[in-house]
Design an enzyme around this catalytic site. Sequence first.
Site, PDB file in Angstrom:
ATOM      1  N   HIS A  64       0.692  -1.292  -0.094  1.00 55.97           N
ATOM      2  CA  HIS A  64      -0.005  -0.043  -0.016  1.00 55.97           C
ATOM      3  C   HIS A  64       0.861   1.277  -0.175  1.00 55.97           C
ATOM      4  O   HIS A  64       2.059   1.226   0.610  1.00 55.97           O
ATOM      5  CB  HIS A  64      -0.789   0.056   1.135  1.00 55.97           C
ATOM      6  CG  HIS A  64      -1.917  -1.076   1.235  1.00 55.97           C
ATOM      7  ND1 HIS A  64      -3.159  -1.074   2.061  1.00 55.97           N
ATOM      8  CD2 HIS A  64      -2.154  -2.184   0.166  1.00 55.97           C
ATOM      9  CE1 HIS A  64      -3.904  -2.156   1.684  1.00 55.97           C
ATOM     10  NE2 HIS A  64      -3.099  -2.825   0.533  1.00 55.97           N
ATOM     11  N   GLU A  66       1.069   3.954   1.713  1.00 54.58           N
ATOM     12  CA  GLU A  66       1.533   4.286   3.099  1.00 54.58           C
ATOM     13  C   GLU A  66       2.670   3.370   3.457  1.00 54.58           C
ATOM     14  O   GLU A  66       3.759   3.892   3.927  1.00 54.58           O
ATOM     15  CB  GLU A  66       0.467   4.216   4.249  1.00 54.58           C
ATOM     16  CG  GLU A  66      -0.921   5.044   3.839  1.00 54.58           C
ATOM     17  CD  GLU A  66      -1.857   4.535   3.106  1.00 54.58           C
ATOM     18  OE1 GLU A  66      -1.436   3.702   2.125  1.00 54.58           O
ATOM     19  OE2 GLU A  66      -2.875   4.696   3.493  1.00 54.58           O
ATOM     20  N   CYS A  94      -6.107   2.313   5.911  1.00 52.43           N
ATOM     21  CA  CYS A  94      -6.661   1.089   6.065  1.00 52.43           C
ATOM     22  C   CYS A  94      -6.083   0.408   7.375  1.00 52.43           C
ATOM     23  O   CYS A  94      -5.038   0.876   7.806  1.00 52.43           O
ATOM     24  CB  CYS A  94      -6.569  -0.077   4.803  1.00 52.43           C
ATOM     25  SG  CYS A  94      -4.851  -0.766   4.868  1.00 52.43           S
ATOM     26  N   CYS A  97      -2.301  -0.429   7.076  1.00 53.90           N
ATOM     27  CA  CYS A  97      -1.391   0.907   7.055  1.00 53.90           C
ATOM     28  C   CYS A  97      -1.485   1.562   8.446  1.00 53.90           C
ATOM     29  O   CYS A  97      -0.393   2.166   8.667  1.00 53.90           O
ATOM     30  CB  CYS A  97      -1.957   1.769   6.062  1.00 53.90           C
ATOM     31  SG  CYS A  97      -1.492   0.870   4.465  1.00 53.90           S
TER      32      CYS A  97
HETATM   33 ZN   LIG Z   1      -3.238   0.361   3.420  1.00 55.26          ZN
END
Ligand SMILES: [Zn+2]
Length: 167
Positions: A64, A66, A94, A97
Site C-alpha cells: 500500500h 503508506e 486501511c 497501514c
Molecule cells: Zn493500507
Amino acid sequence: MNRTGSGAGSRQHDDDRWLNQAVALATANVAEGGGPFGAVIVRDGVVIGTGQNRVTRDNDPTAHAEVVAIRAACNALDDFSLAGATLYASCEPCPLCLAACLWSRLERVVYAADRDDARRAGFDDSRFYDLLATDRAAWPMPVVANRIATTSDPIDAWLARPTKVEY
Ligand SMILES: [Zn+2]
C-alpha cells in the site's frame, strides 16, 4: 511541538500542500496502471519518503502507498522509527497501514479521501474496519490460537538476552 513560525494557519497551509502532493502521486499512479493511492512522509518541513500503491505491479498485497512510503523513509533515514514525522495519505489509511503507522511511531497522520470513498472504488478498507470491530468467531477467515510446547521459547529467549535493540 513548537517550531518557529508554525502557527495553526501555517500548519493548515502545510497540510494542504503535502496532501496535494500525496493526491498527485495517487492520480499519477492510476495513469501508470496502479491503484489510486499515494502517500508522503514529512519531517521538519522536508519530504523523507513517498509511496504509491504497488499491489498489482509487485504482486504484493501489503504494498500500500503508506507502507511503501514508510519503507522509503526508513531506508532514507537508516532508522526503524519515524518519530516526529507526519504521513500524508491521499486516502484514509486501511487497518494494515494504520498499524504500520503506529509501529513506525509517526507523530501524525493526515488524509484526504476516506474509507467511504475507497469503498466507492471497490476497495475493502471499510469492510475490514467493520470486520475488526466484530467478534473473530464470526470472521470468514478463522484466526486460531494453538499453544504448542515451544510456544514461549522465542519470548523467553528475547527476555533473557542481555543486549537487544528494543522497538
Ligand atoms: Zn493500507
